[in-house]
Design a protein around this motif. Structure first.
Motif, short mmCIF file in Angstrom:
data_model
loop_
_atom_site.label_atom_id
_atom_site.label_comp_id
_atom_site.label_asym_id
_atom_site.label_seq_id
_atom_site.Cartn_x
_atom_site.Cartn_y
_atom_site.Cartn_z
N LEU A 47 -41.18 -29.97 5.21
CA LEU A 47 -40.17 -30.89 4.64
C LEU A 47 -40.66 -31.43 3.30
CD1 LEU A 47 -38.91 -33.14 7.58
CD2 LEU A 47 -37.55 -31.62 6.19
N ILE A 91 -32.70 -47.36 8.52
CA ILE A 91 -31.55 -46.44 8.55
C ILE A 91 -30.57 -46.78 9.67
CG2 ILE A 91 -32.75 -44.52 7.42
CD1 ILE A 91 -33.32 -43.32 10.14
N LYS A 92 -30.78 -47.93 10.31
CA LYS A 92 -29.90 -48.30 11.43
C LYS A 92 -28.49 -48.65 10.97
CE LYS A 92 -33.44 -50.90 13.49
NZ LYS A 92 -33.81 -52.18 14.05
N GLU A 93 -27.59 -48.79 11.91
CA GLU A 93 -26.22 -49.18 11.59
C GLU A 93 -26.27 -50.57 10.92
OE1 GLU A 93 -23.65 -49.92 14.86
OE2 GLU A 93 -21.86 -49.30 13.76
N TYR A 98 -27.20 -46.48 5.88
CA TYR A 98 -26.21 -46.01 6.86
C TYR A 98 -24.82 -46.03 6.24
CZ TYR A 98 -23.66 -45.53 11.24
OH TYR A 98 -22.82 -45.09 12.22
N TYR A 101 -24.49 -43.14 3.92
CA TYR A 101 -24.43 -41.90 4.71
C TYR A 101 -23.02 -41.72 5.29
CZ TYR A 101 -25.38 -38.52 8.43
OH TYR A 101 -25.34 -37.44 9.25
N ASP A 102 -22.51 -42.79 5.87
CA ASP A 102 -21.23 -42.73 6.56
C ASP A 102 -20.05 -42.58 5.60
OD1 ASP A 102 -19.82 -42.72 8.91
OD2 ASP A 102 -19.45 -44.87 8.90
N MET A 105 -22.01 -39.36 2.14
CA MET A 105 -22.56 -38.06 2.51
C MET A 105 -21.72 -37.34 3.57
SD MET A 105 -26.23 -36.94 3.88
CE MET A 105 -26.40 -35.24 4.39
N ALA A 106 -21.35 -38.07 4.63
CA ALA A 106 -20.59 -37.43 5.71
C ALA A 106 -19.24 -36.88 5.22
CB ALA A 106 -20.42 -38.39 6.87
N SER A 109 -19.89 -33.77 2.92
CA SER A 109 -20.33 -32.57 3.65
C SER A 109 -19.18 -31.96 4.43
CB SER A 109 -21.45 -32.93 4.63
OG SER A 109 -22.53 -33.46 3.97
N SER A 110 -18.36 -32.82 5.08
CA SER A 110 -17.22 -32.31 5.84
C SER A 110 -16.22 -31.62 4.93
CB SER A 110 -16.53 -33.45 6.59
OG SER A 110 -17.43 -34.05 7.47
N PHE A 113 -17.40 -28.16 4.05
CA PHE A 113 -17.22 -27.22 5.15
C PHE A 113 -15.74 -26.84 5.30
CE2 PHE A 113 -17.15 -26.03 9.72
CZ PHE A 113 -18.15 -25.08 9.70
N ALA A 117 -11.86 -22.89 5.21
CA ALA A 117 -10.52 -22.47 5.66
C ALA A 117 -9.73 -21.86 4.50
CB ALA A 117 -9.76 -23.66 6.24
N PHE A 118 -9.85 -22.47 3.32
CA PHE A 118 -9.12 -21.98 2.15
C PHE A 118 -9.63 -20.59 1.74
CE2 PHE A 118 -8.68 -26.53 2.09
CZ PHE A 118 -7.33 -26.69 1.79
N PHE A 119 -10.97 -20.46 1.74
CA PHE A 119 -11.53 -19.18 1.32
C PHE A 119 -11.26 -18.08 2.35
CE2 PHE A 119 -14.10 -22.10 -1.30
CZ PHE A 119 -13.66 -21.63 -2.52
N PHE B 17 -4.27 -21.25 -1.51
CA PHE B 17 -4.93 -22.54 -1.23
C PHE B 17 -3.87 -23.63 -1.02
CE2 PHE B 17 -8.89 -21.32 -3.97
CZ PHE B 17 -9.26 -20.39 -2.99
N MET B 20 -2.20 -23.28 2.37
CA MET B 20 -3.09 -23.72 3.43
C MET B 20 -3.19 -25.26 3.46
SD MET B 20 -5.12 -23.16 5.93
CE MET B 20 -5.62 -21.47 6.11
N PRO B 66 -23.29 -33.57 9.07
CA PRO B 66 -21.87 -33.90 8.80
C PRO B 66 -20.99 -32.72 8.44
CG PRO B 66 -23.30 -35.49 7.76
CD PRO B 66 -24.20 -34.42 8.28
N GLY B 67 -21.56 -31.63 7.97
CA GLY B 67 -20.77 -30.45 7.62
C GLY B 67 -19.95 -29.92 8.79
N GLU B 104 -26.44 -42.43 15.95
CA GLU B 104 -26.24 -43.89 15.84
C GLU B 104 -24.75 -44.22 15.77
OE1 GLU B 104 -28.11 -46.33 16.18
OE2 GLU B 104 -27.73 -47.95 14.78
#
Lengths: 219, 278
Positions: A47, A91-93, A98, A101-102, A105-106, A109-110, A113, A117-119, B17, B20, B66-67, B104
């Motif tokens: 890491l 890093i707690k709630e 946090y 991140y919430d 980042m979350a 990232s979502s 991903f 679906a589009f690709f 796109f 969709m 999260p991804g 968490e």
């Protein structure tokens, strides 16, 4: 010497771990267990190496003002910021780490991903062609799975005149069959091949035939 | 006609796109509920937790980041809810460093909100992240406290009431992995089940579901929840419709749209090819 010592360590450590599988004596078993615990520390160092490499690559990009250097700067600033927040304030709630991140980042990232679906839709339209027998089979199987794996597919099938009404579970059964028979057969072949490859690679490394892990890129 | 077909084969991907995006957005806005049938694989996983005696310890491993949240987060919520309802003792951990805060988040949303009577350290424990992957699993089979000297909140693991009863991975009634890749479910099958005989179940992203079919057939994996559909089926079983059930209408329409694109693309391809051959 630079190569002989690492090769000797690899050989001794590797074969000792194999030996531990066959010798249940407490001395061998405990020492092998201890060596495995050290591996956790070694993996933790990867890491550090990863972060170090990331910083090095992007710092160089910023220094040379390469195209998109501003994104590299953003990455390094965010990395340092999150690290400081996490190390000093936890890093707690409820902490700033946090919250970021919430809320940053979350979702990012979502979103990355979900672009898949589009690709997939675009690639399916352009490249998924019934050019030959094999491609046609793949296409049919993919269409069945895609329709059969969603509730709308089952629902629509049940409303197909004659066929759907007579055999309402047919689509689910065909989907299940494709997954369990042709798919599993293919997966087994891939897995057995990959496992044999991994075994042969491990043996090559233990016997010192494969030495690429001792060198850095290009050497 | 030929021009139209040729244009169709060379359609700008931004139109695809847009189609969709609109389809998914519309489906989420309308949110049509369709009847969901529960597959055998999901039922098997549900039964594994359902048949464990009350108070049995189970290990939940958050092996995603999260991804993969849209597919795996609803599933982990449903299974955590099921475990809490059945009064199972849950030990939580994660193999993905960027996914640890999700534990968490889930503890906050499911346990603290819906089961406020559950006590940390007695009913559930969050061990957090530790590097080591397969080696970590093997070390946990010897001693969890050795593998995780501290929990996520910096408590000494061996001082927690639950961890005084659950010393090793072998004490677990089951291992549940929510897996988006490696390290994940396969690693748990190979080590927790194959080496130490602890039953393993879990969920994975839809794209990786086919690779688990061999493990399912051999009985090395007790049930599987593949993608959002698996999560939606589990939500049906625990009688608590959530994000996965809502997302299924969008996924249904997206799948049909892709199949539609494949059909249109092939029709245009064949017609233009025939014309060229003439």
């Amino acid at each position: 010497m630079k190569k002989t010592i690492p090769l000797a360590i690899t050989f001794l450590a590797g074969f000792y771990m194999i030996l531990a599988f066959f010798v249940p004596h407490p001395i061998v078993a405990n020492s092998a267990q201890e060596m495995q615990s050290w591996e956790i520390i070694i993996v933790a160092f990867t890491l550090v190496l990863g972060i170090g490499n990331l910083i090095f690559v992007h710092a160089e990009k910023i220094q040379r003002r390469r195209q998109g250097w501003f994104y590299s700067l953003t990455l390094l600033v965010c990395l340092a910021f999150m690290m400081v927040l996490g190390l000093f304030w936890g890093i707690k709630e409820g902490t700033a780490y946090y919250w970021l991140y919430d809320n940053v980042m979350a979702p990012l990232s979502s979103a990355m991903f979900s672009l898949l679906a589009f690709f997939i839709a675009s690639a399916a339209y352009r490249a998924f062609r019934a050019r030959n027998k094999e491609a046609t089979l793949l296409l049919i199987a993919a269409a069945i799975i895609m329709i059969g794996r969603v509730p709308l597919g089952s629902w629509l099938w049940q409303h197909v005149p004659f066929l759907g009404a007579k055999v309402p579970a047919l689509l689910d059964q065909v989907t299940q069959w494709v997954m369990e028979i042709p798919n599993t057969a293919g997966q087994r072949g891939i897995k057995i091949g990959a496992a044999l490859g991994a075994v042969s690679m491990a043996l090559r490394m233990l016997l010192g035939i494969e030495r690429s892990y001792l060198t850095t890129g290009g050497n | 006609m030929k021009t139209f077909l040729e244009r169709l084969t060379r359609i700008d991907r931004r139109w695809i796109f847009l189609a969709m995006g609109l389809t998914v957005a519309l489906a989420l806005l309308i949110n049509v509920k369709l009847p969901m049938t529960v597959s055998g694989d999901v039922k098997q996983a549900y039964d594994l937790l359902e048949k464990l005696p009350e108070g049995s310890p189970v290990l939940f491993s958050w092996d995603y980041d999260p991804g993969s949240m849209p597919e795996l987060y609803p599933l982990s919520a449903a299974m955590l809810r099921h475990a809490m309802r059945r009064n199972l003792k849950v030990v939580m951990m994660g193999h993905w460093v960027t996914g640890t805060p999700l534990i968490e988040k889930q503890v906050s949303e499911v346990i603290r909100t819906e089961y406020p009577g559950k006590v940390y350290g007695r009913d559930y424990v969050n061990l957090g992240y530790k590097s080591g992957q397969a080696v970590l699993v093997v070390t946990m089979a010897k001693s969890i406290a050795d593998a995780f000297p501290q929990d996520y909140y910096k408590n000494r693991t061996d001082t927690l009431e639950l961890m005084k009863q659950v010393k090793s991975l072998k004490d677990m009634g089951a291992v549940v992995s929510f897996s988006a890749g490696d390290p994940g479910l396969i690693m748990w099958i190979q080590f927790a089940w194959q080496r130490f005989g602890v039953p393993v179940t879990g969920g994975c992203t839809a794209v990786s579901a086919p690779e688990f079919s061999a493990y399912l057939q051999s009985g090395q994996l007790v049930g599987l929840m593949g993608g959002m559909r698996g999560a939606a089926e589990y939500e049906v079983l625990v009688d608590h419709p959530g994000a996965a059930s809502t997302g299924m209408s969008a996924q249904s329409l997206a799948h049909f749209l892709i199949v539609g694109f494949i059909l249109v693309g092939n029709i245009a391809f064949f017609l233009t090819r025939k014309k060229e051959e003439k």
